[in-house]
Scaffold this motif. Structure first.
Motif, PDB file in Angstrom:
ATOM      1  N   PRO A 191      10.847   8.083 -13.226  1.00  0.00           N
ATOM      2  CA  PRO A 191      11.431   7.572 -11.984  1.00  0.00           C
ATOM      3  C   PRO A 191      10.445   7.574 -10.813  1.00  0.00           C
ATOM      4  CG  PRO A 191      12.080   9.848 -12.288  1.00  0.00           C
ATOM      5  CD  PRO A 191      11.218   9.490 -13.474  1.00  0.00           C
ATOM      6  N   TYR A 192       9.156   7.499 -11.114  1.00  0.00           N
ATOM      7  CA  TYR A 192       8.108   7.486 -10.098  1.00  0.00           C
ATOM      8  C   TYR A 192       6.892   6.807 -10.708  1.00  0.00           C
ATOM      9  CZ  TYR A 192       7.475  11.681 -12.926  1.00  0.00           C
ATOM     10  OH  TYR A 192       7.406  12.539 -13.999  1.00  0.00           O
ATOM     11  N   GLY A 193       5.865   6.592  -9.912  1.00  0.00           N
ATOM     12  CA  GLY A 193       4.675   5.925 -10.406  1.00  0.00           C
ATOM     13  C   GLY A 193       3.798   6.824 -11.259  1.00  0.00           C
ATOM     14  N   TYR A 194       3.062   6.219 -12.170  1.00  0.00           N
ATOM     15  CA  TYR A 194       2.176   6.954 -13.077  1.00  0.00           C
ATOM     16  C   TYR A 194       1.164   7.827 -12.329  1.00  0.00           C
ATOM     17  CZ  TYR A 194      -0.207   7.494 -17.622  1.00  0.00           C
ATOM     18  OH  TYR A 194      -0.749   7.980 -18.789  1.00  0.00           O
ATOM     19  N   PRO A 195       0.607   7.358 -11.199  1.00  0.00           N
ATOM     20  CA  PRO A 195      -0.353   8.235 -10.500  1.00  0.00           C
ATOM     21  C   PRO A 195       0.239   9.584 -10.107  1.00  0.00           C
ATOM     22  CG  PRO A 195      -0.523   5.996  -9.666  1.00  0.00           C
ATOM     23  CD  PRO A 195       0.687   6.031 -10.563  1.00  0.00           C
ATOM     24  N   ALA A 196       1.542   9.625  -9.829  1.00  0.00           N
ATOM     25  CA  ALA A 196       2.171  10.886  -9.426  1.00  0.00           C
ATOM     26  C   ALA A 196       2.109  11.925 -10.541  1.00  0.00           C
ATOM     27  CB  ALA A 196       3.626  10.646  -9.015  1.00  0.00           C
ATOM     28  N   SER A 254       0.812  -1.208   0.000  1.00  0.00           N
ATOM     29  CA  SER A 254       0.000   0.000   0.000  1.00  0.00           C
ATOM     30  C   SER A 254       0.848   1.261   0.000  1.00  0.00           C
ATOM     31  CB  SER A 254      -0.944   0.002   1.212  1.00  0.00           C
ATOM     32  OG  SER A 254      -0.183   0.000   2.408  1.00  0.00           O
ATOM     33  N   SER A 255       2.057   1.213   0.618  1.00  0.00           N
ATOM     34  CA  SER A 255       2.905   2.387   0.625  1.00  0.00           C
ATOM     35  C   SER A 255       3.824   2.435  -0.580  1.00  0.00           C
ATOM     36  CB  SER A 255       3.743   2.424   1.911  1.00  0.00           C
ATOM     37  OG  SER A 255       4.538   1.253   2.009  1.00  0.00           O
ATOM     38  N   SER A 256       4.044   1.291  -1.221  1.00  0.00           N
ATOM     39  CA  SER A 256       4.883   1.243  -2.417  1.00  0.00           C
ATOM     40  C   SER A 256       4.229   0.312  -3.430  1.00  0.00           C
ATOM     41  CB  SER A 256       6.294   0.759  -2.062  1.00  0.00           C
ATOM     42  OG  SER A 256       7.124   0.746  -3.198  1.00  0.00           O
ATOM     43  N   PRO A 257       3.226   0.786  -4.156  1.00  0.00           N
ATOM     44  CA  PRO A 257       2.475  -0.080  -5.064  1.00  0.00           C
ATOM     45  C   PRO A 257       3.365  -0.706  -6.130  1.00  0.00           C
ATOM     46  CG  PRO A 257       1.375   2.043  -4.769  1.00  0.00           C
ATOM     47  CD  PRO A 257       2.734   2.168  -4.161  1.00  0.00           C
ATOM     48  N   VAL A 258       3.030  -1.922  -6.520  1.00  0.00           N
ATOM     49  CA  VAL A 258       3.724  -2.576  -7.619  1.00  0.00           C
ATOM     50  C   VAL A 258       3.471  -1.766  -8.896  1.00  0.00           C
ATOM     51  CG1 VAL A 258       3.837  -4.663  -9.030  1.00  0.00           C
ATOM     52  CG2 VAL A 258       3.503  -4.831  -6.546  1.00  0.00           C
ATOM     53  N   PRO A 259       4.528  -1.392  -9.634  1.00  0.00           N
ATOM     54  CA  PRO A 259       4.310  -0.598 -10.856  1.00  0.00           C
ATOM     55  C   PRO A 259       3.343  -1.281 -11.821  1.00  0.00           C
ATOM     56  CG  PRO A 259       6.634  -0.619 -10.288  1.00  0.00           C
ATOM     57  CD  PRO A 259       5.962  -1.596  -9.368  1.00  0.00           C
ATOM     58  N   ASP A 275      -3.141  -1.704  -7.273  1.00  0.00           N
ATOM     59  CA  ASP A 275      -3.239  -0.466  -6.497  1.00  0.00           C
ATOM     60  C   ASP A 275      -3.062   0.761  -7.392  1.00  0.00           C
ATOM     61  OD1 ASP A 275      -3.662  -1.897  -4.225  1.00  0.00           O
ATOM     62  OD2 ASP A 275      -1.724  -1.492  -3.294  1.00  0.00           O
ATOM     63  N   GLU A 276      -2.031   0.744  -8.228  1.00  0.00           N
ATOM     64  CA  GLU A 276      -1.823   1.871  -9.137  1.00  0.00           C
ATOM     65  C   GLU A 276      -2.974   2.010 -10.118  1.00  0.00           C
ATOM     66  OE1 GLU A 276       2.884   2.954  -9.584  1.00  0.00           O
ATOM     67  OE2 GLU A 276       1.822   2.048 -11.264  1.00  0.00           O
ATOM     68  N   THR A 277      -3.418   0.892 -10.645  1.00  0.00           N
ATOM     69  CA  THR A 277      -4.522   0.928 -11.602  1.00  0.00           C
ATOM     70  C   THR A 277      -5.760   1.554 -10.975  1.00  0.00           C
ATOM     71  OG1 THR A 277      -3.704  -1.001 -12.816  1.00  0.00           O
ATOM     72  CG2 THR A 277      -6.047  -0.499 -13.013  1.00  0.00           C
ATOM     73  N   ASP A 278      -6.076   1.138  -9.761  1.00  0.00           N
ATOM     74  CA  ASP A 278      -7.246   1.696  -9.076  1.00  0.00           C
ATOM     75  C   ASP A 278      -7.082   3.196  -8.828  1.00  0.00           C
ATOM     76  OD1 ASP A 278      -8.372  -0.815  -9.073  1.00  0.00           O
ATOM     77  OD2 ASP A 278      -7.940  -1.229  -6.956  1.00  0.00           O
ATOM     78  N   GLN A 279      -5.862   3.607  -8.461  1.00  0.00           N
ATOM     79  CA  GLN A 279      -5.619   5.026  -8.206  1.00  0.00           C
ATOM     80  C   GLN A 279      -5.836   5.857  -9.477  1.00  0.00           C
ATOM     81  OE1 GLN A 279      -1.827   5.878  -6.227  1.00  0.00           O
ATOM     82  NE2 GLN A 279      -1.886   3.814  -5.365  1.00  0.00           N
ATOM     83  N   VAL A 280      -5.245   5.404 -10.580  1.00  0.00           N
ATOM     84  CA  VAL A 280      -5.346   6.159 -11.828  1.00  0.00           C
ATOM     85  C   VAL A 280      -6.794   6.229 -12.303  1.00  0.00           C
ATOM     86  CG1 VAL A 280      -4.695   6.220 -14.270  1.00  0.00           C
ATOM     87  CG2 VAL A 280      -2.971   5.671 -12.530  1.00  0.00           C
ATOM     88  N   ARG A 281      -7.452   5.103 -12.304  1.00  0.00           N
ATOM     89  CA  ARG A 281      -8.825   5.072 -12.806  1.00  0.00           C
ATOM     90  C   ARG A 281      -9.766   5.903 -11.937  1.00  0.00           C
ATOM     91  NH1 ARG A 281      -9.556   1.210 -16.858  1.00  0.00           N
ATOM     92  NH2 ARG A 281     -11.799   1.212 -16.497  1.00  0.00           N
ATOM     93  N   ALA A 282      -9.500   5.928 -10.633  1.00  0.00           N
ATOM     94  CA  ALA A 282     -10.346   6.718  -9.743  1.00  0.00           C
ATOM     95  C   ALA A 282     -10.232   8.210 -10.057  1.00  0.00           C
ATOM     96  CB  ALA A 282      -9.961   6.458  -8.287  1.00  0.00           C
TER      97      ALA A 282
END
Length: 309
Positions: free
Chosen positions: A267-272, A4-9, A13-20
């Protein structure tokens, strides 16, 4: 560290964040105008460059989405990216035509990828650019820092004239970030637009770090756009912060700002990349709808399916 603090790229978790994010502002998905898909041996060399921090970058730059090509395509699709690009660019002569052939085939096999092409100042550039347009190229990429050339090179005269006539968008890396080049900065672009004022340019990275100067250019030339690639993220703000005094200008130009991510080479996740926009002062729902989707859909005349369910 837990997931939860470091989502798998590219994971759930990342997919849910982006879609939300895009769902909550009433969008059917997003359009990313600045993504890279390249022949494997070219992409491997790009990754090697970043792995070594590049001879000029001078900072750690991990590749977050280092996976095989099909997995990278599927990651964007899971995120709800409805259209994206395969931005290729040469660093020497006798490379662009081959890259165009590869990118054209990739687009034919990947219908949600905008057919992408490139060019270099060399004899015959006008011919292979015409060929790319004839087979459906929708967007071109030019990288002045990597290519180390002046966009006003006489060998490109017919190329720019053709692209202006066709009104084909060109993503142009012309700002001096992350490192300056002999032909980066606003001056060469001003000269280019002085000769071809109707060019549809998409200035990559908001023109980082010459943000104010490229905002000036965008305000002066109505067919110039800016893409958000890496701008406003914590990574970019550390060394090339966007000047807060110009946030109002950025909001006022909302019809000509396009979302870009630099996927997979970030160098960071797509949600950022998306949160960097949702957190901007003055970025209301209508502005975000335009930047994340509507502006690119209009520019590329896209009729896209709804992915919100």
């Amino acid at each position: 560290m837990n997931q939860s603090s470091s989502p798998v790229p590219g994971g759930k978790d990342e997919t849910d964040q982006v879609r939300a994010i895009w769902y909550q502002i009433g969008l059917p998905g997003m359009i990313d105008v600045h993504t890279h898909f390249m022949p494997k041996r070219v992409m491997d060399k790009v990754w090697d460059y970043f792995d070594s921090a590049g001879p000029l970058l001078g900072r750690h730059w991990p590749i977050t989405y280092r996976s095989d090509e099909q997995e990278r395509v599927e990651t964007l699709r899971r995120f709800g990216v409805l259209a994206f690009t395969s931005l290729v660019y040469p660093h020497k002569p006798d490379m662009a035509a081959w890259l165009n052939q590869w990118a054209g085939q990739f687009a034919r096999e990947t219908p949600d990828c905008l057919s992408t092409a490139t060019f270099f100042p060399e004899p015959g550039a006008d011919h292979y650019v015409a060929d790319a347009l004839d087979v459906g190229a929708q967007v071109f990429k030019v990288h002045l820092q990597v290519g180390r050339f002046d966009p006003n090179d006489p060998l490109l005269e017919d190329v720019w004239a053709m692209l202006e006539e066709r009104q084909t968008p060109v993503v142009i890396h012309c700002g001096s970030g992350p490192v300056a080049g002999e032909f980066t900065g606003p001056a060469p672009v001003r000269r280019l637009l002085g000769r071809f004022p109707r060019l549809v340019l998409i200035v990559a990275h908001m023109g980082m770090p010459e943000y104010a100067e490229f905002l000036d250019i965008c305000e002066r030339f109505p067919r110039v756009h800016l893409d958000t690639t890496m701008a406003f993220t914590g990574f970019a703000e550390e060394t090339m912060p966007f000047p807060p005094a110009h946030h109002g200008r950025l909001i006022d130009l909302g019809d000509r700002i396009l979302f870009g991510s630099d996927f997979p080479n970030i160098p960071y996740g797509y949600p950022a990349a998306i949160r960097a926009l949702t957190d901007l002062p003055g970025a209301d729902e209508a502005w975000l709808q335009r930047v994340l989707y509507a502006n690119a859909a209009r520019l590329f005349d896209l009729d896209l399916p709804d992915q919100s369910s």
